[in-house]
Design an enzyme around this catalytic site. Structure first.
Site, PDB file in Angstrom:
ATOM      1  N   HIS A 137       1.010  -0.837  -0.290  1.00 26.18           N
ATOM      2  CA  HIS A 137       0.353   0.200  -0.467  1.00 26.18           C
ATOM      3  C   HIS A 137       0.441   1.281   0.090  1.00 26.18           C
ATOM      4  O   HIS A 137       0.468   2.290  -0.690  1.00 26.18           O
ATOM      5  CB  HIS A 137      -0.949  -0.410   1.483  1.00 26.18           C
ATOM      6  CG  HIS A 137      -1.854   0.950   1.398  1.00 26.18           C
ATOM      7  ND1 HIS A 137      -2.854   1.432   1.267  1.00 26.18           N
ATOM      8  CD2 HIS A 137      -1.628   1.904   2.321  1.00 26.18           C
ATOM      9  CE1 HIS A 137      -3.277   3.099   1.363  1.00 26.18           C
ATOM     10  NE2 HIS A 137      -2.642   3.380   2.037  1.00 26.18           N
TER      11      HIS A 137
ATOM     12  N   SER B 243     -14.782   5.913  10.955  1.00 32.81           N
ATOM     13  CA  SER B 243     -14.512   4.765  10.405  1.00 32.81           C
ATOM     14  C   SER B 243     -15.071   3.616  10.879  1.00 32.81           C
ATOM     15  O   SER B 243     -16.240   3.998  11.719  1.00 32.81           O
ATOM     16  CB  SER B 243     -13.332   4.764  11.353  1.00 32.81           C
ATOM     17  OG  SER B 243     -12.342   5.781  11.020  1.00 32.81           O
TER      18      SER B 243
ATOM     19  N   LYS C 225      -9.859  11.728   7.246  1.00 35.18           N
ATOM     20  CA  LYS C 225      -9.844  10.544   8.016  1.00 35.18           C
ATOM     21  C   LYS C 225     -11.049  10.849   9.137  1.00 35.18           C
ATOM     22  O   LYS C 225     -11.694   9.534   9.355  1.00 35.18           O
ATOM     23  CB  LYS C 225      -8.812   9.926   8.259  1.00 35.18           C
ATOM     24  CG  LYS C 225      -7.317   9.490   7.528  1.00 35.18           C
ATOM     25  CD  LYS C 225      -7.978   8.553   6.995  1.00 35.18           C
ATOM     26  CE  LYS C 225      -6.327   8.182   5.846  1.00 35.18           C
ATOM     27  NZ  LYS C 225      -6.515   7.458   5.240  1.00 35.18           N
TER      28      LYS C 225
ATOM     29  N   GLU D  42      -9.275  -2.381   6.470  1.00 40.65           N
ATOM     30  CA  GLU D  42      -7.639  -2.902   7.913  1.00 40.65           C
ATOM     31  C   GLU D  42      -8.229  -3.400   8.574  1.00 40.65           C
ATOM     32  O   GLU D  42      -9.650  -4.076   8.121  1.00 40.65           O
ATOM     33  CB  GLU D  42      -8.198  -1.202   8.300  1.00 40.65           C
ATOM     34  CG  GLU D  42      -7.043  -0.696   7.526  1.00 40.65           C
ATOM     35  CD  GLU D  42      -6.629   0.629   8.011  1.00 40.65           C
ATOM     36  OE1 GLU D  42      -6.614   1.006   9.173  1.00 40.65           O
ATOM     37  OE2 GLU D  42      -6.666   1.676   7.425  1.00 40.65           O
TER      38      GLU D  42
HETATM   39 MN    MN Z   1      -5.744   4.353   7.284  1.00 41.17          MN
END
Ligand code: MN
Length: 424
Positions: free
Chosen positions: A141, A265, A261, A209
């Protein structure tokens, strides 16, 4: 660690073939019943086991547990009791569910109070998350992103092979699977433009993830070695670190991700214990150059073989698999991540979540983000109905699934699923 898994055990509760939750998984989570009552629970097949009711009915009397420990809205207080208690609970639940045990099987009233169809309960977030850290531990990545945005010849920055890079994320916006969120808005810049516009993100992305949950706190100043790390890890979940690439591109230098971000999440609701995952340990990628002594792995089998899948579901369609990766690809393992996180004396608390970073494999069909799958939008992903995606559109749902499998058996994680809603 010695594995305690007996793959030959079966339960008197029906477990469908390829279920994520056979008797040797027994993850923990928090359920909400139809009457609104919450409880800690485990899962087997298509059922959940209400641990609060089991305790109230005396099934845990030989384990040293505080009264009402499973009535709480989070698992933190249970987790803080320590690894021997996690193990004792797991053994006891297994004993109650194993085929030849009659204690619960032949007690109709207890069964009715303790066993529920999974489809009849709602899953809540399993822990009160104090701090959340996101690593950047997939070499594939980091190489892809570095090639796209900097220089393919020097894709990795000089520090990358020497330490597990990470940033401190935000726990307030971590959602449990099934909770949808609104597309973020903010300052965005198209590639090559240096004057920002204010807009809903036009480059919504997911990041495939996994996360691990801290099971034991440390004092400020204390460090956790790679050897001790497993005593400080309660278990693992699937994790989607949603990312707005256009916001990220403009804001991330010099201090790293911020608003790109922290809007949302998604974690899966069941925490699978390290004990259940132990039989699926496998060799971690070799590290060259050699790492500093505090980052040295205890043995070579510190990776875990967990197949990870990303499914995209657009509105009024069936989900389509867009990536298959594996947790074992990570260059930096959990033990190394935790050792690095605490080497400066940073303290950790029960319930902290530490995510792996996007887990990409070596081939395009194993890439862990739209950014990589479409190579920053250059090669749109074609869906079976003819639609294309460069990044995610409103109404798109991402479902992450994961399972560990060997010749003896299989355990899974359920799913981490959420839909991108239009900007508020
Ligand atoms: Mn991340």
């Amino acid at each position: 660690m010695q594995t305690t898994t007996d793959f030959t055990q079966t339960s008197w509760i029906n477990v469908p073939a390829n279920s994520d939750f056979p008797i040797y998984n027994l993850p923990l989570g928090i359920i909400k019943h139809k009457d609104g009552k919450t409880a800690a629970a485990s899962a087997i097949g298509d059922y959940v086991i209400d641990l609060s009711s089991l305790q109230r009915l005396g099934f845990f009397k030989f384990i040293s547990l505080p009264d009402g420990i499973f009535d709480k809205p989070y698992l933190n207080d249970f987790i803080a009791l320590g690894k021997p208690v996690w193990h004792a609970l797991r053994q006891r639940i297994k004993m109650l569910l194993v085929s030849d045990n009659e204690e619960l099987r032949e007690n109709k009233q207890a069964r009715e109070e303790c066993i529920y169809k999974m489809s009849d309960v709602e899953m809540l977030i399993p822990v009160k998350i104090g701090d959340y850290t996101d690593f950047y531990s997939s070499k594939e990545h980091a190489t892809n992103v570095g090639s796209m945005f900097r220089d393919p010849k020097n894709a990795l920055l000089p520090n990358w092979l020497h330490l597990p890079v990470a940033y401190h994320g935000r726990s307030s916006s971590i959602l449990v699977s099934g909770q949808n969120f609104h597309r973020p808005k903010g300052q965005v810049t198209p590639p090559g433009v240096d004057i920002p516009a204010f807009s809903p993100s036009k480059a919504m992305d997911f990041e495939l993830e996994m996360a691990f949950v801290i099971g034991k706190q440390t004092e400020l100043g204390q460090s956790v070695s790679t050897k001790e790390a497993n005593d400080y890890i309660f278990g693992m979940t699937l994790f989607n670190d949603w990312s707005a690439r256009d916001i990220q591109r403009w804001e991330y230098v010099p201090l790293g991700p911020f608003l790109a971000k922290n809007f949302a999440s998604t974690t899966s609701p069941w925490i699978v214990s390290l004990e259940a995952l132990e039989p699926f340990r496998t060799k971690a990628p070799a590290q060259e150059p050699e790492v500093l002594p505090y980052l040295k792995r205890v043995d070579e089998n510190t990776a875990i073989d967990i197949t990870l899948e990303v499914w995209l579901q657009i509105e009024n369609s069936e989900p389509v698999k867009i990536s298959t990766s594996n947790y074992k690809y990570l260059y930096w393992t959990m033990e190394q991540q935790l050792a690095h996180h605490t080497i400066n004396g940073c303290n950790i608390n029960v319930g902290d979540m530490m995510a792996s970073g996007t887990i990409s494999g070596p081939t395009p069909d194993s890439f862990g983000s739209m950014l990589e799958i479409t190579w920053n939008g250059k090669n749109p992903f074609k869906l079976p109905n003819g639609e294309e995606r460069r990044f995610l559109q409103d109404g798109d749902t991402i479902i992450i699934k994961g399972y560990a499998q060997n010749e003896n058996g299989r355990i899974g994680f359920g799913e981490a699923k959420a839909k991108v809603l239009p900007t508020l």
